[in-house]
Motif scaffolding. Sequence first.
Motif, PDB file in Angstrom:
ATOM      1  N   LEU A 211       2.181   2.092  11.019  1.00 12.84           N
ATOM      2  CA  LEU A 211       1.779   1.579   9.954  1.00 12.84           C
ATOM      3  C   LEU A 211       0.332   0.679  10.420  1.00 12.84           C
ATOM      4  O   LEU A 211      -0.828   0.673   9.889  1.00 12.84           O
ATOM      5  CB  LEU A 211       2.634   0.266   9.439  1.00 12.84           C
ATOM      6  N   LYS A 212       0.427   0.021  11.728  1.00 15.40           N
ATOM      7  CA  LYS A 212      -0.708  -0.538  12.350  1.00 15.40           C
ATOM      8  C   LYS A 212      -1.960   0.384  12.626  1.00 15.40           C
ATOM      9  O   LYS A 212      -2.972  -0.064  12.255  1.00 15.40           O
ATOM     10  CB  LYS A 212      -0.411  -1.444  13.516  1.00 15.40           C
ATOM     11  N   GLU A 213      -1.436   1.525  12.924  1.00 14.36           N
ATOM     12  CA  GLU A 213      -2.421   2.392  13.216  1.00 14.36           C
ATOM     13  C   GLU A 213      -3.267   3.082  12.000  1.00 14.36           C
ATOM     14  O   GLU A 213      -4.432   3.442  12.054  1.00 14.36           O
ATOM     15  CB  GLU A 213      -1.843   3.817  13.975  1.00 14.36           C
ATOM     16  N   ALA A 214      -2.355   2.819  10.803  1.00  9.94           N
ATOM     17  CA  ALA A 214      -3.042   3.186   9.408  1.00  9.94           C
ATOM     18  C   ALA A 214      -3.954   2.032   8.995  1.00  9.94           C
ATOM     19  O   ALA A 214      -4.237   2.026   7.873  1.00  9.94           O
ATOM     20  CB  ALA A 214      -2.034   3.596   8.619  1.00  9.94           C
ATOM     21  N   GLY A 215      -3.986   0.954   9.766  1.00 11.33           N
ATOM     22  CA  GLY A 215      -4.795  -0.087   9.257  1.00 11.33           C
ATOM     23  C   GLY A 215      -4.183  -1.177   8.676  1.00 11.33           C
ATOM     24  O   GLY A 215      -4.737  -2.279   7.805  1.00 11.33           O
ATOM     25  N   ILE A 216      -2.705  -1.343   8.418  1.00 11.99           N
ATOM     26  CA  ILE A 216      -2.154  -2.323   7.896  1.00 11.99           C
ATOM     27  C   ILE A 216      -1.763  -3.613   8.859  1.00 11.99           C
ATOM     28  O   ILE A 216      -1.361  -3.163  10.064  1.00 11.99           O
ATOM     29  CB  ILE A 216      -0.583  -1.672   7.363  1.00 11.99           C
ATOM     30  N   SER A 217      -2.090  -4.403   8.619  1.00 14.06           N
ATOM     31  CA  SER A 217      -1.773  -5.678   9.433  1.00 14.06           C
ATOM     32  C   SER A 217      -0.450  -6.255   9.647  1.00 14.06           C
ATOM     33  O   SER A 217       0.445  -5.697   8.771  1.00 14.06           O
ATOM     34  CB  SER A 217      -2.704  -7.032   8.907  1.00 14.06           C
ATOM     35  N   GLU A 218      -0.112  -6.857  10.806  1.00 11.68           N
ATOM     36  CA  GLU A 218       1.311  -7.289  11.219  1.00 11.68           C
ATOM     37  C   GLU A 218       1.679  -8.159  10.085  1.00 11.68           C
ATOM     38  O   GLU A 218       2.862  -8.086   9.644  1.00 11.68           O
ATOM     39  CB  GLU A 218       1.147  -7.590  12.548  1.00 11.68           C
ATOM     40  N   ASP A 219       0.804  -8.806   9.576  1.00 12.45           N
ATOM     41  CA  ASP A 219       1.122  -9.839   8.539  1.00 12.45           C
ATOM     42  C   ASP A 219       1.534  -9.091   7.316  1.00 12.45           C
ATOM     43  O   ASP A 219       2.743  -9.543   6.830  1.00 12.45           O
ATOM     44  CB  ASP A 219       0.061 -10.906   8.300  1.00 12.45           C
ATOM     45  N   GLU A 220       1.110  -8.224   6.968  1.00 13.02           N
ATOM     46  CA  GLU A 220       1.361  -7.451   5.612  1.00 13.02           C
ATOM     47  C   GLU A 220       2.712  -6.613   6.028  1.00 13.02           C
ATOM     48  O   GLU A 220       3.347  -6.554   5.181  1.00 13.02           O
ATOM     49  CB  GLU A 220       0.352  -6.395   5.176  1.00 13.02           C
ATOM     50  N   ILE A 221       2.664  -6.170   7.123  1.00 18.27           N
ATOM     51  CA  ILE A 221       4.086  -5.389   7.520  1.00 18.27           C
ATOM     52  C   ILE A 221       5.260  -6.351   7.286  1.00 18.27           C
ATOM     53  O   ILE A 221       6.368  -6.176   6.667  1.00 18.27           O
ATOM     54  CB  ILE A 221       3.859  -4.701   8.811  1.00 18.27           C
TER      55      ILE A 221
ATOM     56  N   PRO B 191       0.835  -1.213  -0.186  1.00 17.89           N
ATOM     57  CA  PRO B 191      -0.065  -0.003  -0.052  1.00 17.89           C
ATOM     58  C   PRO B 191       0.950   1.226  -0.082  1.00 17.89           C
ATOM     59  O   PRO B 191       1.841   1.256   0.506  1.00 17.89           O
ATOM     60  CB  PRO B 191      -0.746  -0.113   1.371  1.00 17.89           C
ATOM     61  N   ALA B 192       0.347   2.322  -0.624  1.00 21.60           N
ATOM     62  CA  ALA B 192       1.092   3.548  -0.666  1.00 21.60           C
ATOM     63  C   ALA B 192       1.542   4.210   0.644  1.00 21.60           C
ATOM     64  O   ALA B 192       2.567   4.733   0.855  1.00 21.60           O
ATOM     65  CB  ALA B 192       0.296   4.605  -1.364  1.00 21.60           C
ATOM     66  N   GLU B 193       0.876   3.948   1.689  1.00 28.10           N
ATOM     67  CA  GLU B 193       1.152   4.287   2.986  1.00 28.10           C
ATOM     68  C   GLU B 193       2.385   3.581   3.591  1.00 28.10           C
ATOM     69  O   GLU B 193       2.970   3.914   4.591  1.00 28.10           O
ATOM     70  CB  GLU B 193      -0.002   3.849   4.228  1.00 28.10           C
ATOM     71  N   MET B 194       2.899   2.764   3.199  1.00 25.70           N
ATOM     72  CA  MET B 194       4.002   1.959   3.596  1.00 25.70           C
ATOM     73  C   MET B 194       5.465   2.524   2.615  1.00 25.70           C
ATOM     74  O   MET B 194       6.426   1.998   3.105  1.00 25.70           O
ATOM     75  CB  MET B 194       3.877   0.292   3.256  1.00 25.70           C
ATOM     76  N   SER B 195       5.198   3.479   1.805  1.00 28.64           N
ATOM     77  CA  SER B 195       6.518   3.588   1.097  1.00 28.64           C
ATOM     78  C   SER B 195       7.593   4.271   1.700  1.00 28.64           C
ATOM     79  O   SER B 195       8.625   4.078   1.475  1.00 28.64           O
ATOM     80  CB  SER B 195       6.093   4.770  -0.027  1.00 28.64           C
ATOM     81  N   ASP B 196       7.308   5.046   2.691  1.00 32.50           N
ATOM     82  CA  ASP B 196       8.384   5.819   3.497  1.00 32.50           C
ATOM     83  C   ASP B 196       8.820   4.676   4.363  1.00 32.50           C
ATOM     84  O   ASP B 196      10.112   4.677   4.455  1.00 32.50           O
ATOM     85  CB  ASP B 196       7.809   7.008   4.389  1.00 32.50           C
ATOM     86  N   TYR B 197       8.236   3.905   5.157  1.00 35.17           N
ATOM     87  CA  TYR B 197       8.589   2.826   5.660  1.00 35.17           C
ATOM     88  C   TYR B 197       9.684   1.701   5.175  1.00 35.17           C
ATOM     89  O   TYR B 197      10.870   1.405   5.336  1.00 35.17           O
ATOM     90  CB  TYR B 197       7.415   2.011   6.377  1.00 35.17           C
ATOM     91  N   LEU B 198       8.908   1.643   3.831  1.00 34.63           N
ATOM     92  CA  LEU B 198       9.871   0.391   3.051  1.00 34.63           C
ATOM     93  C   LEU B 198      11.236   0.949   2.307  1.00 34.63           C
ATOM     94  O   LEU B 198      12.259   0.220   2.380  1.00 34.63           O
ATOM     95  CB  LEU B 198       9.074  -0.100   1.984  1.00 34.63           C
TER      96      LEU B 198
END
Length: 78
Positions: A44-54, A19-26
């Motif tokens: 990321l979790k607060e943005a609704g991204i699951s631990e598995d996806e992270i 997801p686009a929300e992960m771009s800075d993190y990645l």
Amino acid sequence: MTGPLNELREIAVGITPAPAEMSDYLAKVRDRAFAVTDQDVDTLKEAGISEDEIFEQTVAVAIAEGLRRLDRASEVIG
């Protein structure tokens, strides 16, 4: 190259795009993994991204970057 390295390449390429929300993190994982903090993951979790996806995205980026560096080193070494 054949064998396990090709398997890793296929795994890294086969992961669903992040997801686009992960771009800075990645980018941080790719360039400065040592600087990743719990707060980065919590954001990321607060943005609704699951631990598995992270986890999956983190591993995919780490594998891809490691292989990229290995390829460059192999080019230099010959």
